[in-house]
Design a protein around this motif. Structure first.
Motif, short mmCIF file in Angstrom:
data_model
loop_
_atom_site.label_atom_id
_atom_site.label_comp_id
_atom_site.label_asym_id
_atom_site.label_seq_id
_atom_site.Cartn_x
_atom_site.Cartn_y
_atom_site.Cartn_z
N LYS A 1 55.24 -25.58 12.89
CA LYS A 1 54.78 -26.73 13.65
C LYS A 1 55.88 -27.23 14.60
N ARG A 2 57.11 -27.32 14.09
CA ARG A 2 58.24 -27.79 14.89
C ARG A 2 58.53 -26.83 16.05
N ARG B 1 55.80 -27.05 18.77
CA ARG B 1 55.97 -28.24 19.60
C ARG B 1 57.10 -28.07 20.60
N ARG B 2 58.21 -27.49 20.15
CA ARG B 2 59.35 -27.28 21.07
C ARG B 2 58.94 -26.34 22.19
N GLU C 1 58.48 -39.65 25.14
CA GLU C 1 58.66 -38.59 24.16
C GLU C 1 59.95 -38.84 23.39
N ALA D 1 59.66 -33.64 20.53
CA ALA D 1 58.44 -33.19 19.86
C ALA D 1 57.21 -33.77 20.55
N VAL D 2 56.16 -33.01 20.60
CA VAL D 2 54.90 -33.47 21.16
C VAL D 2 54.28 -34.43 20.15
N GLU E 1 51.56 -36.48 17.96
CA GLU E 1 50.30 -36.10 17.30
C GLU E 1 49.10 -36.70 18.01
#
Length: 62
Positions: free
Chosen positions: A19-20, A23-24, A40, A44-45, A47
């Motif tokens: 997940k990390r 997002r990156r 931001e 990270a984007v 949720e």
């Protein structure tokens, strides 16, 4: 049948790390296209529905 990338890539096997990293990758791809997330934090984007802005290049006055 071939194994999926999720099954073979050691970086994607751990759900939290996957997940990390995803997002990156998204943030990096957005930046290349000139799209930046407002407010931001930590690279990270978010949720919830992020707000996108497009930065345009300023033209010279020549």
């Amino acid at each position: 049948m071939k194994k999926s990338l999720l099954e073979t890539n050691p970086y994607l096997k751990n759900p939290e790390q996957r997940k990390r990293l995803l997002r990156r990758s998204l943030v990096s791809s957005f930046a290349v296209e000139g799209i930046y997330l407002q407010e931001e934090t930590g690279g990270a984007v978010k949720e919830d529905a992020p707000v996108f802005t497009v930065r345009t290049r300023s033209t010279s006055a020549r």
